[in-house]
Design a protein around this motif. Structure first.
Motif, PDB file in Angstrom:
ATOM      1  N   ARG A 193      10.256 -29.130  29.597  1.00  0.00           N
ATOM      2  CA  ARG A 193      10.027 -28.510  28.296  1.00  0.00           C
ATOM      3  C   ARG A 193      10.358 -27.026  28.327  1.00  0.00           C
ATOM      4  NH1 ARG A 193       4.057 -26.945  25.949  1.00  0.00           N
ATOM      5  NH2 ARG A 193       4.806 -25.562  24.294  1.00  0.00           N
ATOM      6  N   TRP A 194       9.944 -26.355  29.409  1.00  0.00           N
ATOM      7  CA  TRP A 194      10.064 -24.900  29.452  1.00  0.00           C
ATOM      8  C   TRP A 194      11.440 -24.438  29.915  1.00  0.00           C
ATOM      9  CZ3 TRP A 194       6.600 -22.304  26.930  1.00  0.00           C
ATOM     10  CH2 TRP A 194       5.298 -22.837  26.785  1.00  0.00           C
ATOM     11  N   ALA A 195      12.133 -25.264  30.691  1.00  0.00           N
ATOM     12  CA  ALA A 195      13.422 -24.854  31.245  1.00  0.00           C
ATOM     13  C   ALA A 195      14.550 -25.086  30.247  1.00  0.00           C
ATOM     14  CB  ALA A 195      13.675 -25.593  32.547  1.00  0.00           C
ATOM     15  N   VAL A 196      14.387 -24.570  29.050  1.00  0.00           N
ATOM     16  CA  VAL A 196      15.369 -24.701  27.978  1.00  0.00           C
ATOM     17  C   VAL A 196      15.580 -23.323  27.374  1.00  0.00           C
ATOM     18  CG1 VAL A 196      15.895 -25.751  25.753  1.00  0.00           C
ATOM     19  CG2 VAL A 196      14.656 -27.073  27.481  1.00  0.00           C
ATOM     20  N   PRO A 197      16.806 -22.811  27.360  1.00  0.00           N
ATOM     21  CA  PRO A 197      17.036 -21.484  26.767  1.00  0.00           C
ATOM     22  C   PRO A 197      16.563 -21.437  25.321  1.00  0.00           C
ATOM     23  CG  PRO A 197      18.968 -22.222  27.972  1.00  0.00           C
ATOM     24  CD  PRO A 197      18.030 -23.395  27.919  1.00  0.00           C
ATOM     25  N   GLY A 198      15.927 -20.327  24.953  1.00  0.00           N
ATOM     26  CA  GLY A 198      15.446 -20.167  23.591  1.00  0.00           C
ATOM     27  C   GLY A 198      14.084 -20.760  23.325  1.00  0.00           C
ATOM     28  N   GLN A 199      13.474 -21.358  24.357  1.00  0.00           N
ATOM     29  CA  GLN A 199      12.128 -21.907  24.193  1.00  0.00           C
ATOM     30  C   GLN A 199      11.169 -20.770  23.777  1.00  0.00           C
ATOM     31  OE1 GLN A 199      11.035 -25.059  24.525  1.00  0.00           O
ATOM     32  NE2 GLN A 199       8.914 -24.578  24.162  1.00  0.00           N
ATOM     33  N   PRO A 200      10.366 -20.976  22.718  1.00  0.00           N
ATOM     34  CA  PRO A 200       9.419 -19.920  22.318  1.00  0.00           C
ATOM     35  C   PRO A 200       8.555 -19.492  23.494  1.00  0.00           C
ATOM     36  CG  PRO A 200       9.500 -21.636  20.671  1.00  0.00           C
ATOM     37  CD  PRO A 200      10.298 -22.149  21.837  1.00  0.00           C
ATOM     38  N   GLY A 201       8.402 -18.198  23.660  1.00  0.00           N
ATOM     39  CA  GLY A 201       7.686 -17.675  24.810  1.00  0.00           C
ATOM     40  C   GLY A 201       6.345 -17.066  24.463  1.00  0.00           C
ATOM     41  N   ASP A 202       5.855 -16.279  25.406  1.00  0.00           N
ATOM     42  CA  ASP A 202       4.527 -15.693  25.294  1.00  0.00           C
ATOM     43  C   ASP A 202       4.637 -14.177  25.273  1.00  0.00           C
ATOM     44  OD1 ASP A 202       1.791 -15.373  25.246  1.00  0.00           O
ATOM     45  OD2 ASP A 202       1.552 -15.642  27.408  1.00  0.00           O
ATOM     46  N   GLY A 203       5.286 -13.659  24.255  1.00  0.00           N
ATOM     47  CA  GLY A 203       5.384 -12.210  24.120  1.00  0.00           C
ATOM     48  C   GLY A 203       6.799 -11.714  24.316  1.00  0.00           C
ATOM     49  N   PRO A 204       7.016 -10.432  24.071  1.00  0.00           N
ATOM     50  CA  PRO A 204       8.353  -9.851  24.171  1.00  0.00           C
ATOM     51  C   PRO A 204       8.802  -9.684  25.621  1.00  0.00           C
ATOM     52  CG  PRO A 204       6.740  -8.155  23.707  1.00  0.00           C
ATOM     53  CD  PRO A 204       6.007  -9.457  23.630  1.00  0.00           C
ATOM     54  N   ALA A 205      10.105  -9.559  25.802  1.00  0.00           N
ATOM     55  CA  ALA A 205      10.656  -9.339  27.137  1.00  0.00           C
ATOM     56  C   ALA A 205      10.227  -7.979  27.677  1.00  0.00           C
ATOM     57  CB  ALA A 205      12.172  -9.433  27.084  1.00  0.00           C
ATOM     58  N   VAL A 206      10.072  -7.918  28.999  1.00  0.00           N
ATOM     59  CA  VAL A 206       9.710  -6.673  29.669  1.00  0.00           C
ATOM     60  C   VAL A 206      10.725  -6.406  30.766  1.00  0.00           C
ATOM     61  CG1 VAL A 206       7.244  -6.851  29.170  1.00  0.00           C
ATOM     62  CG2 VAL A 206       8.161  -7.916  31.236  1.00  0.00           C
ATOM     63  N   ALA A 207      10.943  -5.152  31.079  1.00  0.00           N
ATOM     64  CA  ALA A 207      11.887  -4.787  32.129  1.00  0.00           C
ATOM     65  C   ALA A 207      11.429  -5.335  33.477  1.00  0.00           C
ATOM     66  CB  ALA A 207      12.036  -3.271  32.205  1.00  0.00           C
ATOM     67  N   VAL A 208      12.371  -5.765  34.282  1.00  0.00           N
ATOM     68  CA  VAL A 208      12.048  -6.304  35.600  1.00  0.00           C
ATOM     69  C   VAL A 208      11.254  -5.288  36.417  1.00  0.00           C
ATOM     70  CG1 VAL A 208      13.036  -7.059  37.796  1.00  0.00           C
ATOM     71  CG2 VAL A 208      14.010  -7.875  35.648  1.00  0.00           C
ATOM     72  N   GLU A 209      11.578  -3.997  36.256  1.00  0.00           N
ATOM     73  CA  GLU A 209      10.896  -2.951  37.018  1.00  0.00           C
ATOM     74  C   GLU A 209       9.425  -2.818  36.654  1.00  0.00           C
ATOM     75  OE1 GLU A 209      13.668  -2.554  35.290  1.00  0.00           O
ATOM     76  OE2 GLU A 209      15.188  -2.351  36.867  1.00  0.00           O
ATOM     77  N   GLU A 210       9.020  -3.374  35.519  1.00  0.00           N
ATOM     78  CA  GLU A 210       7.634  -3.229  35.065  1.00  0.00           C
ATOM     79  C   GLU A 210       6.736  -4.380  35.519  1.00  0.00           C
ATOM     80  OE1 GLU A 210       7.580  -2.651  30.865  1.00  0.00           O
ATOM     81  OE2 GLU A 210       9.001  -0.981  30.911  1.00  0.00           O
ATOM     82  N   VAL A 211       7.292  -5.367  36.237  1.00  0.00           N
ATOM     83  CA  VAL A 211       6.502  -6.490  36.717  1.00  0.00           C
ATOM     84  C   VAL A 211       6.754  -6.679  38.209  1.00  0.00           C
ATOM     85  CG1 VAL A 211       6.545  -7.661  34.477  1.00  0.00           C
ATOM     86  CG2 VAL A 211       8.298  -8.201  36.193  1.00  0.00           C
ATOM     87  N   GLU A 212       5.916  -7.485  38.836  1.00  0.00           N
ATOM     88  CA  GLU A 212       6.097  -7.829  40.243  1.00  0.00           C
ATOM     89  C   GLU A 212       6.586  -9.272  40.312  1.00  0.00           C
ATOM     90  OE1 GLU A 212       3.358  -8.620  44.204  1.00  0.00           O
ATOM     91  OE2 GLU A 212       2.718  -7.102  42.744  1.00  0.00           O
TER      92      GLU A 212
END
Length: 281
Positions: A39-58
């Motif tokens: 279900r989740w491995a589909v491009p455009g699947q509704p997500g859980d919030g806006p995208a964040v820069a890779v540098e801002e996450v671990e």
């Protein structure tokens, strides 16, 4: 589609997101992802919030804590030959614990008493559905996707006995790259280049066509003994060019950087440090 695990600053919760150009688009929790990975491995699947820069996450491995991490030894004909082995009649299977897995750029320490770590660039396959006594074609179709993997090995510990478990589970010795869905990767039997570099120098230059046992055959055989579940992973072995067979042996030292570069999967980069976390001279 490229999929990664990640954690937000100050949070221990591992989430899953779609890796975009320099950003991660959150999808769901790690547990919810593996409850319904198709279900989740589909491009455009509704997500859980806006995208964040890779540098801002671990970044974290996109592997659940419950996963069986099954590794295959001597699965490239040329690698078996360089170690003085004949290709095995049946796959050589050994286990890793999920605690040894990391993401790219996470430093890997050389354990105390080891002369260094050995590199083993590989392709890792991720299971998307239950498999029990599956035939090879069904098992192959059950793969959600693939990632780069480096089976960093503590050779002294590995060779203490006939069992490889200790040498294959050093702290932070299992870096993994983003999961790339199978539709973008294709069939490994058709051939993907698998290369490893140390400080920019190519030390492994193989191709998945040299595998003794392909992914479908491996998963089918394992499924005759134990039921595989979504999130279980199989590391498919390494091509020739490892360090311990060289004369003299060449092992990774603090300050070195090792990269696994697999066609269609990308580059996995790991700095090597000493047991105290120092990068060396």
């Amino acid at each position: 589609m490229k999929i990664v695990g990640f954690a937000r600053p100050g949070s221990a919760e591992v989430l899953v997101g779609e890796l975009l150009d320099g950003a991660v688009r959150p999808l769901t929790s790690l547990a919810e992802f593996w409850a319904a990975p198709r279900r989740w491995a589909v491009p455009g699947q509704p997500g859980d919030g806006p995208a964040v820069a890779v540098e801002e996450v671990e970044l974290r491995p996109v592997v659940p804590p419950s996963a069986r991490v099954l590794c295959i030894g001597l699965n490239y004909r040329a690698h078996a030959a360089e170690g003085g082995f004949t290709p095995p009649e049946f796959p050589t299977v050994f286990g890793r614990w999920t605690a040894s897995l990391t993401a790219g750029e996470v430093p890997a320490p050389v354990p105390q008493g080891e002369d260094g770590l050995d590199w083993e660039g590989e392709v890792m396959a991720y299971v998307a559905e239950d498999l029990a006594d599956a035939d090879p074609d069904s098992a192959r179709a059950a793969v959600l996707g693939y990632s780069t993997f480096n089976d960093l090995t503590a050779r002294r510990a590995q060779k203490l006995t006939a069992q490889w478990t200790l040498g294959k589970n050093a702290d932070r010795s299992g870096p993994t790259g983003p999961l790339v869905t199978a539709d973008e990767v294709g069939d490994l039997r058709d051939g993907l280049a698998v290369r490893t570099r140390v400080n920019g120098e190519t030390v492994q230059d193989g191709n998945t066509r040299d595998m003794v046992f392909d992914v479908g055959t491996l998963l089918s055989l394992v499924s005759r003994t134990l039921t595989l579940h979504p999130g279980d992973v199989v590391a498919t072995g390494t091509p020739e060019g490892v360090g311990y067979v060289r004369n003299p042996p060449w092992l990774l030292q603090p300050g070195d950087v090792v990269e696994v570069d697999v066609e269609r999967l990308g580059v996995l980069r790991t700095p090597i440090v000493d047991a105290g976390g120092r990068k060396g001279a």
